[in-house]
Design a protein around this motif. Sequence first.
Motif, short mmCIF file in Angstrom:
data_model
loop_
_atom_site.label_atom_id
_atom_site.label_comp_id
_atom_site.label_asym_id
_atom_site.label_seq_id
_atom_site.Cartn_x
_atom_site.Cartn_y
_atom_site.Cartn_z
N ASP A 20 0.83 -1.21 0.00
CA ASP A 20 0.00 0.00 0.00
C ASP A 20 0.86 1.26 0.00
O ASP A 20 0.41 2.33 -0.41
N TRP A 27 -2.13 -3.80 -7.86
CA TRP A 27 -3.38 -4.45 -7.46
C TRP A 27 -3.25 -5.96 -7.59
O TRP A 27 -2.35 -6.47 -8.27
N VAL A 36 -11.05 -7.76 -8.99
CA VAL A 36 -9.90 -7.25 -8.25
C VAL A 36 -10.05 -7.67 -6.80
O VAL A 36 -11.11 -7.50 -6.19
N TRP A 38 -7.59 -6.84 -4.34
CA TRP A 38 -7.07 -5.74 -3.50
C TRP A 38 -6.36 -4.76 -4.40
O TRP A 38 -5.84 -5.14 -5.47
N ALA A 39 -6.30 -3.48 -4.03
CA ALA A 39 -5.59 -2.46 -4.81
C ALA A 39 -5.10 -1.36 -3.88
O ALA A 39 -5.75 -1.03 -2.88
N ASN A 40 -3.93 -0.79 -4.19
CA ASN A 40 -3.43 0.35 -3.41
C ASN A 40 -4.04 1.64 -3.97
O ASN A 40 -4.67 1.63 -5.05
N ALA A 43 -3.54 2.55 -7.58
CA ALA A 43 -4.28 1.66 -8.48
C ALA A 43 -5.75 2.06 -8.55
O ALA A 43 -6.39 1.94 -9.60
N TRP A 47 -7.88 2.81 -11.90
CA TRP A 47 -9.16 2.16 -12.22
C TRP A 47 -10.36 3.10 -12.06
O TRP A 47 -11.49 2.67 -12.27
N LEU A 52 -11.90 0.99 -2.42
CA LEU A 52 -11.49 -0.39 -2.66
C LEU A 52 -12.71 -1.30 -2.77
O LEU A 52 -12.76 -2.18 -3.64
N CYS A 56 -13.56 -3.64 -5.90
CA CYS A 56 -13.66 -5.10 -5.73
C CYS A 56 -15.04 -5.63 -6.10
O CYS A 56 -15.21 -6.83 -6.37
#
Length: 676
Positions: A20, A27, A36, A38-40, A43, A47, A52, A56
């Motif tokens: 993170d 991601w 998805v 997980w993503a920081n 990211a 997107w 998040l 997701c």
Amino acid sequence: MPHDGVPFTEESMARFALLDRLRHPVWVFDIEARRVYWANPPALQVWEAASLDELCSRDMGQDMSDSVARRLQQYQSDFISHDMMFSETWTLYPNGHPRSLKVMFSGIRHQGRMLMLCEALGELQADPDTLRSAEALLHSPVFITLYQADGKALYRNPSAREQVLDPAECWQTRFVDPADLAALQQQLQAHGKGRLVARVLTRQGERWHEVSARHCRDAASGQPAVLVSEMDVSELKEAEARASYLAMHDILTGLPNRNFVQQHYPALLQQARAQNLEVALLCIDLDRFKNINDSLGHGFGDLLLVQMSERLKQLLAHGQQLARQGGDEFLLLLCAPQVKELAASLAAAIVESLGRPLWLHGQEVQLTASVGISLCADGAEDVQSHMRHADLAMYSAKEAGRNGVQFYDESMDARARSRLALEYEIRRGLENGEFEAFYQPRVDCFSGRIVGAEALARWRHPERGLLFPDSFIPASEESGLIRELDRQILAQVASQLANWQQQGRNLQVSVNLSASQFADPELPATLQQILQQSGCPAASIELEITESLLLAHDPHTMKTLAALQAMGFAIAIDDFGTGYSNLAYLQNYPLNTLKIDRSFISGLPQSSAIPELITSLCRILKLAMVAEGVETHAQLDWLREQGCQQYQGYLCSRPLSLRHFNELLEHGEEPPRSAV
């Protein structure tokens, strides 16, 4: 919280907390769930996600193409089996807006599952054409691979990666046949590029690929490389192979056909000569097979051909080449040090095997075969000469009585020329009206009055005089001229019957229909035309068919007989008792008369069992009876006792020319037996 509602473990929280803090977008993608995981924060910006949880919750598989889905599955497989990493240019479409990124993909295990870690290394600012070409490469069904000069893969597009068994394999190991690899390398060395169709090893097994290769340089390192593109053409190759097989093989029996003989037998002959072997060619023909097709139908005939071909196959040894020449004719090529003895013994075995009876659809059938043999010593230098000699020998076997074997000799050429000349003369005779109807009286058994006649063909040859049917009917049947001969005799009879009616004579004349004419779909139309042109009523003509034509009991036979009866013709079975009719079928046919064969009449009154059975059958079925070949008063007396209505034979008269028959009608006297 991940998209599936499963809380992070402490280990995963620590791992993702570390990721993170990265400033470039990262991601984790769940390939199986197509979401998805997980993503920081960077990211989320890529997107265009508000949070998040919102990212997701997106279903990435909803508009995912098949090529992308296959590519992701391949990634997952490579992560698991080889712990591989990939760096590719991908175009993402957050909220429908295209963004092209250089992305590094690797595997990350989480709670027993293999997820995909995606690291965006930077957004590309390339021109539109470059972006489009990269996207096309990703989705192209063509297998494109860039190899180092030593054969190791530098890059594979998704389609190519799906094909290979091992991502580390070199391009030289893909070829099944080393000769294909050598040919392609030779083209590359000579021209810098090459192309061929070859069998290659793939994840699906051996496949046919059209392979194109050319020398180039790796755009990243500048080092020499080889760019290879491949297309799977297996279906095309299979279709070509199937078409080639069908062109060279008989569909019905699976045997090689005439095309195969003409294209492959010459090479077999050359090979035999090179090995100092003698050659024999056997021509095998089923006797009177046409009668099977005419009487039992072509479907039954096809089944019979299959059975006969299987019997032939069972007799063959290794290296003996059997083919179906066409129709009911087969060819067998033999090569051996002493081939004449082998050919003679095998031909005898063929005649014996094909002559054994068999049952098909509840019907017992027994055929014979005639075999002609051509040897190297006969002077045949090529396949065509061998085939002609074997064919002449086969016809010689038929002329000798069928069901036998003949070796070719030079005298057969003369007989063949004679047969061809006879066919020409018959054709000319038909054109010149040389064939005429003779009439054998049919007499009322009780009154002795002539009530009709049977019409029989005679040939007034301009050089050889009057010829009887045995001298021209077989050749007419073989040449197909029998239909025109039958038509001319029918036309003569119809015209004469009309003349007799004008004179006040009410006679009925029976005329034989050949199997070929009966099978002609135009028969009813031909007969109708004859009636119209002559003015003869159909009831004055009785059409005789052989008993064998009733064997089929098929729709064509029933339809034809029904059509002829509807036109007004009387129908008779000729030579009854000599065939194999199922007596139960007789009551279903539109018949008027049974003609008892002369072979049963000659033994009367001593041998009467079969004639009694036939006359009883006629009474039960209410059919008129005509006895053939009556020569004595004792025979006539016996027939009267059995209720037989009519007879024909030398007791009254042999077949007569129209002039002599008219004299017999005028004077009521039996002419001399030699009269013509």
